[in-house]
Design a protein around this motif. Structure first.
Motif, short mmCIF file in Angstrom:
data_model
loop_
_atom_site.label_atom_id
_atom_site.label_comp_id
_atom_site.label_asym_id
_atom_site.label_seq_id
_atom_site.Cartn_x
_atom_site.Cartn_y
_atom_site.Cartn_z
N LYS A 165 -27.15 8.01 38.41
CA LYS A 165 -26.43 7.18 39.38
C LYS A 165 -27.34 6.06 39.90
CE LYS A 165 -22.66 6.77 42.03
NZ LYS A 165 -21.29 6.68 41.52
N LEU A 166 -28.57 6.41 40.25
CA LEU A 166 -29.48 5.40 40.79
C LEU A 166 -29.89 4.37 39.74
CD1 LEU A 166 -29.55 7.22 43.29
CD2 LEU A 166 -31.99 6.73 43.46
N ASN A 167 -30.15 4.82 38.53
CA ASN A 167 -30.54 3.86 37.49
C ASN A 167 -29.40 2.89 37.17
OD1 ASN A 167 -33.25 4.42 37.07
ND2 ASN A 167 -32.82 6.09 35.64
N HIS A 168 -28.16 3.39 37.22
CA HIS A 168 -27.00 2.51 37.01
C HIS A 168 -26.90 1.50 38.15
CE1 HIS A 168 -23.05 1.23 35.67
NE2 HIS A 168 -22.58 1.44 36.88
N TYR A 169 -27.06 1.97 39.37
CA TYR A 169 -27.03 1.10 40.56
C TYR A 169 -28.12 0.04 40.46
CZ TYR A 169 -27.90 -0.02 45.56
OH TYR A 169 -28.12 -0.65 46.76
N PHE A 170 -29.35 0.48 40.16
CA PHE A 170 -30.47 -0.46 40.09
C PHE A 170 -30.25 -1.51 38.99
CE2 PHE A 170 -33.43 2.90 42.05
CZ PHE A 170 -33.35 2.31 43.30
N GLN A 199 -30.67 16.85 46.24
CA GLN A 199 -30.78 15.58 45.54
C GLN A 199 -32.06 14.83 45.89
OE1 GLN A 199 -26.96 13.94 46.69
NE2 GLN A 199 -26.07 14.33 44.67
N ASN A 200 -32.47 14.90 47.15
CA ASN A 200 -33.73 14.28 47.55
C ASN A 200 -34.90 14.91 46.81
OD1 ASN A 200 -33.21 12.22 49.67
ND2 ASN A 200 -32.24 13.92 50.73
N HIS A 201 -34.88 16.23 46.68
CA HIS A 201 -35.97 16.90 45.98
C HIS A 201 -35.90 16.64 44.47
CE1 HIS A 201 -38.12 18.93 49.18
NE2 HIS A 201 -36.95 19.17 49.76
N GLN A 202 -34.71 16.49 43.93
CA GLN A 202 -34.59 16.13 42.51
C GLN A 202 -35.19 14.74 42.26
OE1 GLN A 202 -30.59 16.00 40.85
NE2 GLN A 202 -31.33 15.15 38.91
N LEU A 203 -34.95 13.83 43.20
CA LEU A 203 -35.52 12.49 43.08
C LEU A 203 -37.06 12.54 43.03
CD1 LEU A 203 -33.39 10.26 45.49
CD2 LEU A 203 -33.72 9.92 43.04
N ILE A 204 -37.63 13.43 43.83
CA ILE A 204 -39.09 13.56 43.84
C ILE A 204 -39.57 14.16 42.51
CG2 ILE A 204 -41.05 14.77 44.91
CD1 ILE A 204 -39.50 14.48 47.60
N ASN A 208 -40.43 9.74 38.08
CA ASN A 208 -40.89 8.87 36.98
C ASN A 208 -39.76 8.42 36.06
OD1 ASN A 208 -40.68 11.60 36.26
ND2 ASN A 208 -42.00 11.33 34.49
N GLN A 209 -38.54 8.96 36.26
CA GLN A 209 -37.41 8.55 35.42
C GLN A 209 -36.62 7.39 36.04
OE1 GLN A 209 -34.96 11.77 33.93
NE2 GLN A 209 -36.70 13.18 33.96
N LEU A 210 -37.03 6.98 37.24
CA LEU A 210 -36.37 5.84 37.88
C LEU A 210 -36.91 4.54 37.30
CD1 LEU A 210 -36.45 7.04 41.59
CD2 LEU A 210 -34.42 6.77 40.18
N SER A 211 -36.03 3.63 36.97
CA SER A 211 -36.35 2.27 36.52
C SER A 211 -37.06 2.21 35.18
CB SER A 211 -37.18 1.51 37.56
OG SER A 211 -38.56 1.54 37.29
N PHE A 212 -37.31 3.37 34.56
CA PHE A 212 -37.93 3.43 33.24
C PHE A 212 -39.28 2.69 33.20
CE2 PHE A 212 -33.26 3.18 32.89
CZ PHE A 212 -33.01 4.47 32.47
N LYS A 252 -46.31 10.71 39.75
CA LYS A 252 -45.18 10.29 38.93
C LYS A 252 -44.92 8.78 38.98
CE LYS A 252 -42.91 14.81 39.15
NZ LYS A 252 -42.74 15.07 37.71
N GLY A 253 -45.87 8.04 39.56
CA GLY A 253 -45.80 6.58 39.44
C GLY A 253 -45.44 5.77 40.66
N ALA A 254 -45.31 6.39 41.84
CA ALA A 254 -45.01 5.61 43.05
C ALA A 254 -46.12 4.59 43.30
CB ALA A 254 -44.88 6.53 44.26
N LYS A 255 -45.73 3.37 43.64
CA LYS A 255 -46.70 2.29 43.86
C LYS A 255 -46.89 1.93 45.33
CE LYS A 255 -47.90 1.68 39.65
NZ LYS A 255 -49.26 2.09 39.26
N ILE A 256 -45.86 2.15 46.15
CA ILE A 256 -45.96 1.87 47.59
C ILE A 256 -45.39 3.06 48.35
CG2 ILE A 256 -45.30 0.31 49.48
CD1 ILE A 256 -44.87 -1.89 47.37
N LEU A 257 -46.14 3.56 49.32
CA LEU A 257 -45.66 4.62 50.20
C LEU A 257 -45.39 4.01 51.57
CD1 LEU A 257 -48.11 7.55 49.31
CD2 LEU A 257 -45.85 7.08 48.34
N ARG A 258 -44.16 4.17 52.05
CA ARG A 258 -43.76 3.65 53.37
C ARG A 258 -43.89 4.80 54.37
NH1 ARG A 258 -39.16 3.35 56.62
NH2 ARG A 258 -38.96 1.39 57.80
#
Length: 275
Positions: A165-170, A199-204, A208-212, A252-258
């Motif tokens: 869902k998120l990759n489609h949205y992005f 779902q939040n924990h699945q995202l974590i 690394n599968q977000l945005s490829f 898993k590739g996060a570049k910025i932590l808010r």
């Protein structure tokens, strides 16, 4: 990965190593620090502290996005911000300032005051002129995943696989942003916005599968309810748990932590880099 730097109004952020975005809420009603930093003096003191602890970016927000918060218009946001941005720029000329807003008018104001990034939780959906305005400024744009309106942003509306869902949205939003000529795009999966605890924990787990790997990703889990509520704790009492999740996303590739807690997160980033 083909991204390595962000052009923030002539200042380059090197993303070869993770960066921290320190949160500055200039709101009286934010869920964990409302009213603490909503004067120019208290804001300056807090920003000096966050810079000293290792924050590269300061994210200023005048609008609370907690559940059942009152929706402000852009004029009220601008009044709340006042001279805080220009004062920070004067006091700390090298700090990068991100403006957390979903109003194009507030972006225009912030650009004149000296901001370096736009952080829009709405993905451009709450203001039809947002993309055009960001394109005009030439600033990097944080594209967050959220539900369709301000009043439904916290409703659980995702039944499909959250990553798909998120990759489609992005991909849809990135195409639109590219059409406007916006070059520097940062993705934010929108932890806590219209997503179940699972779902939040699945995202974590599958971060690394977000945005490829094509775009830098910002992770904002600091003091989010999906961490503290299941544990029966308060937002201020889950620092250890939060840092474990931060480390997992860095791996898993996060570049910025808010984050709210800059010093603790700096230790996590240093540990990640040294290993």
């Amino acid at each position: 990965m083909h991204f390595s730097t962000l052009n923030c109004r002539g200042q380059l952020i090197d993303l070869s190593q993770p960066k921290m975005m320190g949160i500055l809420n200039v709101t009286p009603d934010s869920f964990s620090d409302g009213g603490s930093f909503n004067t120019e003096k208290t804001a300056l003191v807090q920003v000096e502290k966050m810079i000293g602890e290792g924050a590269t970016i300061i994210d200023i927000g005048a609008q609370s996005t907690r559940p059942n918060a009152q929706l402000l218009d852009s004029k009220d946001e601008i009044l709340r911000i006042g001279k805080i941005i220009s004062s920070l720029k004067k006091e700390f000329p090298h700090v990068l300032i991100s403006l957390d807003t979903f109003f194009s008018e507030t972006v225009q104001f912030g650009f004149k005051e000296g901001i370096n990034l736009v952080n829009d939780i709405s993905g451009g959906m709450y203001d039809d002129e947002m993309y055009e305005t960001v394109a005009y400024t030439g600033l990097p744009y944080v594209l967050m995943h959220v539900n369709g309106s301000y009043h439904s942003m916290h409703e659980k509306l995702i039944d499909d696989d959250i990553i798909l869902k998120l990759n489609h949205y992005f991909s849809e939003k990135i195409q639109l942003l590219r059409g406007f000529g916006i070059k520097d795009i940062i993705l934010d999966p929108g932890f806590g916005f219209g997503k179940t605890v699972a779902q939040n924990h699945q995202l974590i787990q599958e971060f690394n599968q977000l945005s490829f790997g094509q775009f830098p990703i910002l992770a904002g889990i600091s003091r989010k309810s999906f961490i503290y509520k299941p544990l029966g704790k308060s937002p201020l009492d889950v620092e250890e748990e939060t840092q474990k999740l931060h480390l997992k996303m860095l791996e898993k590739g996060a570049k910025i932590l808010r984050v709210h807690d800059v010093a603790a997160t700096k230790k996590t980033i240093d540990h990640f880099i040294s290993n």
